[in-house]
Design an enzyme around this catalytic site. Structure first.
Site, PDB file in Angstrom:
ATOM      1  N   GLU A   1       0.740  -1.265  -0.036  1.00 52.40           N
ATOM      2  CA  GLU A   1       0.070   0.133  -0.109  1.00 52.40           C
ATOM      3  C   GLU A   1       0.800   1.525  -0.009  1.00 52.40           C
ATOM      4  O   GLU A   1       0.313   2.170  -0.684  1.00 52.40           O
ATOM      5  CB  GLU A   1      -0.727   0.157   1.076  1.00 52.40           C
ATOM      6  CG  GLU A   1      -1.977  -0.805   1.159  1.00 52.40           C
ATOM      7  CD  GLU A   1      -1.703  -2.323   1.356  1.00 52.40           C
ATOM      8  OE1 GLU A   1      -2.448  -3.386   1.125  1.00 52.40           O
ATOM      9  OE2 GLU A   1      -0.530  -2.797   1.808  1.00 52.40           O
TER      10      GLU A   1
ATOM     11  N   HIS B   1      -8.008  -5.692  10.549  1.00 51.68           N
ATOM     12  CA  HIS B   1      -8.757  -5.642   9.294  1.00 51.68           C
ATOM     13  C   HIS B   1     -10.246  -5.066   9.463  1.00 51.68           C
ATOM     14  O   HIS B   1     -11.143  -5.039   8.595  1.00 51.68           O
ATOM     15  CB  HIS B   1      -8.914  -6.774   8.688  1.00 51.68           C
ATOM     16  CG  HIS B   1      -7.719  -7.503   8.271  1.00 51.68           C
ATOM     17  ND1 HIS B   1      -6.623  -7.988   9.066  1.00 51.68           N
ATOM     18  CD2 HIS B   1      -7.357  -7.951   7.014  1.00 51.68           C
ATOM     19  CE1 HIS B   1      -5.806  -8.463   8.501  1.00 51.68           C
ATOM     20  NE2 HIS B   1      -6.099  -8.500   7.168  1.00 51.68           N
TER      21      HIS B   1
END
Length: 330
Positions: free
Chosen positions: A60, A129
């Site tokens: 990312e 998450h």
């Protein structure tokens, strides 16, 4: 008017914007050949090819940074995060660079990037998450934060976000992807396309007795609570959907509170320094004399997301809990 899913609405918006502007591209993990982790980009790689729909490595920090750099040169990348929890890996790029470049360049350099993906708990994927970081990103001047609650808003706001010259962080909810709702086809619309301006809240249900205010999936929870309040307690609740947190439509919120004189802010974020704290403070400062009761806040339980499915369900606000709190001030 058609009934389509939240997922289909996002897909339509992406497809239409790829057609509208050759500078638009989609970048993210598994967005191309695999059709997206949540199938939001299904069919787009087949239609638009490798240069417009691009699979990124699992980094990312790398691909978000690349997208920000590309946007400074005129590309309009739509970056998909598999979970918004992974934004923390790219925090410097998303907060320090994307948010500040336009200001520090004296308005000479725009950063027309969209970062989108699920920001929510409730899917039993564990604490790392399941973050809802909309309050964190909304804290940074220079960023726009959008949180649609239904398919129509999802499509119209995503199209507006892609055309915006500022960074827009577009936070979806995994549990909404399969939810259906009415969305006009383009030939039903006066301008031929659905674009919803960022920064304008929407009253999803009119009412007179109490304002239930929220963003994202919490709006769906508020609507269910409003049904219970009407059916079982003869209380007519108004439901206000922020749609975007930054910029914030203060006037629609205040107008609702002036009408109902009571308010509860509902979110799936954590309570400490949450969006609800900002809204409650704003109402108290600007509409204190209109209130007949204190502004209440409801959020997720203040702990990391619980992995156990039944326990995590308890961690998030429910319609019944909203009703219980509403009865204390009505």
């Amino acid at each position: 008017m058609r009934e389509i899913t939240y997922r289909q609405a996002l897909n339509e918006a992406l497809d239409e914007e790829l057609a509208h502007d050759d500078n638009v591209c989609i970048i993210g993990e598994e967005v191309a050949e695999y059709n997206g982790a949540y199938k939001v980009t299904e069919g787009l790689w087949d239609k638009w090819g490798d240069k417009r729909v691009i699979d990124a490595p699992i980094s990312e920090a790398g691909f978000i940074g690349m997208g920000i750099g590309a946007s400074m040169l005129g590309v309009r990348p739509v970056m998909e995060l598999m979970f918004f929890s992974f934004a923390y890996v790219a925090f410097d790029q998303m907060m320090n660079n994307a948010a500040c470049v336009r200001y520090m360049s004296g308005g000479l350099i725009n950063v027309p990037i969209v970062v989108r993906g699920p920001a929510n708990g409730g899917t039993n994927v564990g604490a790392t998450h399941s973050h809802t970081p909309e309050n964190i990103f909304a804290n940074m001047p220079g960023l726009k934060v959008v949180t649609p609650s239904n398919p129509r808003d999802a499509k119209g706001l995503l199209k507006a976000a892609i055309r915006d010259n500022d960074p827009v962080y577009f936070m979806e909810n995994t549990l909404l992807y399969g939810e259906k709702g009415p969305v006009e086809s383009n030939d039903e619309l006066p301008g031929g396309e659905l674009i919803i301006p960022i920064g304008k809240a929407d009253v999803k249900k009119e009412g007179n007795d109490i304002s239930l205010i929220g963003h994202g999936r919490a709006v769906v929870t508020c609507l269910k609570a409003a049904e219970i309040l009407a059916e079982k307690h003869n209380i007519n609740a108004e439901v206000v959907d922020l749609r975007s947190i930054r910029p914030l439509d203060e006037e629609t919120i205040l107008e609702s509170v002036r009408k109902t004189h009571r308010a509860i802010y509902v979110e799936e974020n954590k309570p400490f320094c949450g969006v609800g704290a900002q809204i409650a403070s704003m109402i108290m400062e600007k509409a204190f004399d209109e209130l007949d009761a204190p502004v209440l806040r409801m959020s997720s339980i203040d702990s990391p997301a619980i992995y156990s499915p039944p326990l995590e369900k308890k961690q998030l606000p429910s319609p019944e809990e909203i009703v219980e709190r509403a009865l204390t001030i009505c």
